[in-house]
Design a protein around this motif. Structure first.
Motif, PDB file in Angstrom:
ATOM      1  N   ILE A 132       0.873  -1.172   0.000  1.00 10.48           N
ATOM      2  CA  ILE A 132       0.000   0.000   0.000  1.00 10.48           C
ATOM      3  C   ILE A 132       0.909   1.219   0.000  1.00 10.48           C
ATOM      4  CG2 ILE A 132      -1.817   1.245   1.217  1.00 10.48           C
ATOM      5  CD1 ILE A 132      -2.492  -1.457   2.618  1.00 10.48           C
ATOM      6  N   ILE A 133       0.768   2.078  -0.993  1.00  8.24           N
ATOM      7  CA  ILE A 133       1.668   3.231  -1.067  1.00  8.24           C
ATOM      8  C   ILE A 133       0.991   4.519  -0.591  1.00  8.24           C
ATOM      9  CG2 ILE A 133       3.064   2.189  -2.876  1.00  8.24           C
ATOM     10  CD1 ILE A 133       1.676   3.981  -4.900  1.00  8.24           C
ATOM     11  N   SER A 134      -0.352   4.498  -0.451  1.00  2.00           N
ATOM     12  CA  SER A 134      -1.038   5.631   0.171  1.00  2.00           C
ATOM     13  C   SER A 134      -2.466   5.223   0.533  1.00  2.00           C
ATOM     14  CB  SER A 134      -1.067   6.862  -0.747  1.00  2.00           C
ATOM     15  OG  SER A 134      -1.909   6.637  -1.857  1.00  2.00           O
ATOM     16  N   LYS A 135      -3.029   5.989   1.438  1.00  2.00           N
ATOM     17  CA  LYS A 135      -4.394   5.735   1.895  1.00  2.00           C
ATOM     18  C   LYS A 135      -5.083   7.060   2.149  1.00  2.00           C
ATOM     19  CE  LYS A 135      -6.639   4.753   6.297  1.00  2.00           C
ATOM     20  NZ  LYS A 135      -6.567   4.117   7.636  1.00  2.00           N
ATOM     21  N   THR A 136      -6.368   7.125   1.770  1.00  2.00           N
ATOM     22  CA  THR A 136      -7.210   8.236   2.194  1.00  2.00           C
ATOM     23  C   THR A 136      -8.488   7.654   2.769  1.00  2.00           C
ATOM     24  OG1 THR A 136      -8.211  10.349   1.554  1.00  2.00           O
ATOM     25  CG2 THR A 136      -8.346   8.555  -0.043  1.00  2.00           C
ATOM     26  N   ALA A 137      -9.086   8.368   3.706  1.00  2.00           N
ATOM     27  CA  ALA A 137     -10.257   7.819   4.391  1.00  2.00           C
ATOM     28  C   ALA A 137     -11.209   8.928   4.813  1.00  2.00           C
ATOM     29  CB  ALA A 137      -9.825   7.015   5.619  1.00  2.00           C
ATOM     30  N   GLY A 138     -12.469   8.573   4.870  1.00  2.00           N
ATOM     31  CA  GLY A 138     -13.507   9.460   5.399  1.00  2.00           C
ATOM     32  C   GLY A 138     -14.406   8.660   6.316  1.00  2.00           C
ATOM     33  N   SER A 139     -15.141   9.342   7.191  1.00  2.00           N
ATOM     34  CA  SER A 139     -15.968   8.626   8.161  1.00  2.00           C
ATOM     35  C   SER A 139     -17.353   9.240   8.262  1.00  2.00           C
ATOM     36  CB  SER A 139     -15.304   8.649   9.544  1.00  2.00           C
ATOM     37  OG  SER A 139     -15.243   9.984  10.044  1.00  2.00           O
ATOM     38  N   GLU A 140     -18.279   8.446   8.815  1.00  2.00           N
ATOM     39  CA  GLU A 140     -19.637   8.900   9.071  1.00  2.00           C
ATOM     40  C   GLU A 140     -20.187   8.132  10.254  1.00  2.00           C
ATOM     41  OE1 GLU A 140     -22.029   7.987   5.687  1.00  2.00           O
ATOM     42  OE2 GLU A 140     -21.850   5.817   5.932  1.00  2.00           O
ATOM     43  N   ASN A 141     -21.187   8.693  10.914  1.00  2.00           N
ATOM     44  CA  ASN A 141     -21.874   7.965  11.962  1.00  2.00           C
ATOM     45  C   ASN A 141     -22.740   6.889  11.325  1.00  2.00           C
ATOM     46  OD1 ASN A 141     -20.867   9.542  14.105  1.00  2.00           O
ATOM     47  ND2 ASN A 141     -22.403  11.104  13.736  1.00  2.00           N
ATOM     48  N   THR A 142     -22.839   5.744  11.985  1.00  2.00           N
ATOM     49  CA  THR A 142     -23.595   4.643  11.410  1.00  2.00           C
ATOM     50  C   THR A 142     -24.219   3.794  12.503  1.00  2.00           C
ATOM     51  OG1 THR A 142     -23.466   2.765   9.878  1.00  2.00           O
ATOM     52  CG2 THR A 142     -21.625   3.065  11.368  1.00  2.00           C
ATOM     53  N   TYR A 143     -25.243   3.043  12.120  1.00  2.00           N
ATOM     54  CA  TYR A 143     -25.860   2.073  13.018  1.00  2.00           C
ATOM     55  C   TYR A 143     -25.368   0.656  12.706  1.00  2.00           C
ATOM     56  CZ  TYR A 143     -28.754   1.341   8.900  1.00  2.00           C
ATOM     57  OH  TYR A 143     -29.168   1.096   7.623  1.00  2.00           O
TER      58      TYR A 143
END
Length: 377
Positions: A132-143
Motif C-alpha cells: 500500500i503506497i497511500s491511503k485516504t479515508a472518510g468517516s460517518e456515523n452509522t448504526y
C-alpha cells in the motif's frame, strides 16, 4: 480443429487467468495484514502492508486534510493490547487492478463508536511484492455493527445436459442484497466454484435493478463470489438461497455449501430460500441426522406453477415440491403470480421472485431479535 496458434492463445489465456488470480490473492493478503493489524492491535502487521514512509490522507477534527505517515499511525496502536480483538471489522468492497497498480475500497466499522470509515488504498507491485503506497479515508456515523449475511448463488450456465441457458435470478439477488444492506448488514456472496456467476431475468426497466447494474461494489461482489472454503460459518447470522434457473443444478449437491448452511442454522442463524433457491434446503440435515425441513412449514416453487411444456422442465434433477414433501416438509403455497411466504422458527421460504422482499425482511426481523437476545454472536 485447434491450430497451433490457437493452442498457444488458449494456453496463454489460461496462464494469464492464473496469473491474474495470483495477483488478486497477493493484493488480498496485503489488505488482510492491514485489516488484522488494526483489528488486533498489531503494529508490525500494519507496517508490513505499507511502503515505508507512505502517507495517509485523513480527516481530523476541523481540518479538511490531515497527513500522517504510516509509522506514526502504527505507533498509535496500543502495544499493550497486542493480539486482542478491538471490535474493528474491515470488509473489501472493491478492488481494481491494472498491471502492477491497484486501488481498493474498504468499509471499516467501529461498532462501539458507531462509526463507519471508507478507506481508499493505492497499491503498487514492487520488488518485494505488493504494498500500500497511500491511503485516504472518510468517516460517518452509522448504526451498522458488523453482522454478516451470506447469499448463495450458482455457477451453472447451462441447464442439465442441454444447451438451454441457465442463470441466477438478478431480481432475487438484487432485492436480497438491497434489503440486507439497508438493514445494516454486510453481504457476502458465495458460489460452489467462486468467481463470476451467470445472471438471468435482468430487467433494466426496474429502477432497483437498474441502480445495481451501475453499483460498482455490488458488481464486484457478484463478479468475485467467494468459494465455500473461504467462508467461516460462525461469521454469519443469515444464509439465503436465491433462485433462478441455475441453483437446482449445483447448490443442493455441493457438500461444502450444505455444511456451511447447517452450521449457520445450528449456530442459531436464519436459513432463507426463495423460488427455485429452495432447492438448496432439500438436502440439509441437522446433527441428529434428520432433514431440516421435517415437520416444518415450507414453501417454494410449486410444481403446478412450472411450465411443464417447456424443455427445461425435463432437465431438472428433481421436483422441488415433491422432494420437500418426501423429506417431511409441510408444503403450502398460493395461486400463481402471487407472493407467498412460510415461516417456521428460523426457516423462511418463499414461492417466487415476488416473495423475495418479504422473505428477506422477515429474515432480518428474526435475526435482529436473535442478536438482541444474544442467541447469535
Amino acid at each position: 480443429m485447434i491450430t497451433k496458434k490457437l493452442r498457444y492463445l488458449v494456453f496463454f489465456g489460461y496462464v494469464s487467468c492464473i496469473f491474474s488470480q495470483t495477483e488478486e490473492v497477493a493484493i488480498h493478503n496485503v489488505i488482510d495484514s492491514y485489516a488484522l493489524g488494526t483489528a488486533y492491535n498489531q503494529s508490525e502487521k500494519v507496517l508490513s502492508a505499507f511502503l515505508p514512509g507512505a502517507n495517509m490522507f485523513l480527516d481530523h477534527k476541523d481540518k479538511p486534510l490531515f497527513i500522517m505517515k504510516v509509522e506514526e499511525y502504527a505507533n498509535r496502536i496500543d502495544a499493550s493490547k497486542a493480539g486482542q480483538f478491538n471490535g474493528r471489522t474491515t470488509n473489501i468492497l472493491n478492488i481494481d487492478r491494472f498491471g502492477g497498480i491497484a486501488t481498493a475500497k474498504l468499509e471499516v466499522l467501529l461498532p462501539e463508536a458507531n462509526l463507519r470509515f471508507i478507506d481508499y488504498l493505492l497499491l503498487k507491485k514492487l520488488d518485494d511484492g505488493w504494498k500500500i503506497i497511500s491511503k485516504t479515508a472518510g468517516s460517518e456515523n452509522t448504526y451498522k455493527n458488523g453482522e454478516k449475511v451470506l447469499l448463495v448463488v450458482s455457477n451453472v450456465s447451462k441447464q442439465g445436459n442441454s444447451e438451454l441457458p441457465a442463470g441466477n435470478s438478478f431480481s432475487e439477488v438484487v432485492v436480497a442484497y438491497d434489503e440486507y444492506k439497508k438493514a445494516g448488514y454486510h453481504v457476502d456472496v458465495v458460489s460452489p466454484k467462486g468467481g463470476k456467476i451467470p445472471l438471468a431475468y435482468i430487467n433494466p426497466a426496474d429502477s432497483l435493478q437498474l441502480q445495481y447494474l451501475y453499483d460498482t461494489d455490488f458488481i464486484y461482489a457478484i463478479s468475485h463470489t467467494q468459494k465455500p472454503e473461504e467462508i467461516s460459518p460462525d461469521d454469519y447470522v443469515v444464509l439465503q438461497f436465491t433462485g433462478g434457473s441455475a441453483p437446482i443444478f449445483d447448490i443442493p449437491q455441493n457438500i461444502e455449501l450444505q455444511d456451511i448452511a447447517i452450521k449457520i442454522y445450528e449456530n442459531n442463524g436464519v436459513i432463507a430460500a426463495v423460488c427455485h433457491g429452495t432447492a438448496g434446503i432439500v438436502n440439509l440435515k441437522t446433527k441428529d441426522g434428520q432433514y431440516l425441513i421435517k415437520n416444518k412449514r415450507v414453501n417454494g416453487v410449486p410444481d403446478s406453477h412450472e411450465s411443464k411444456q417447456l424443455p427445461h422442465y425435463t432437465q431438472y434433477p428433481f421436483i422441488i415440491e415433491t422432494l420437500l414433501k418426501e423429506r417431511g416438509g409441510n408444503f403450502y403455497h398460493s395461486k400463481i403470480g402471487t407472493p407467498h411466504m412460510e415461516v417456521d422458527g428460523r426457516l423462511v421460504t418463499g414461492q417466487n421472485s415476488l416473495s423475495s422482499e418479504m422473505v428477506t425482511r422477515k429474515s432480518i426481523e428474526i435475526s435482529k431479535k436473535l442478536i438482541a437476545s444474544k442467541l447469535i454472536k
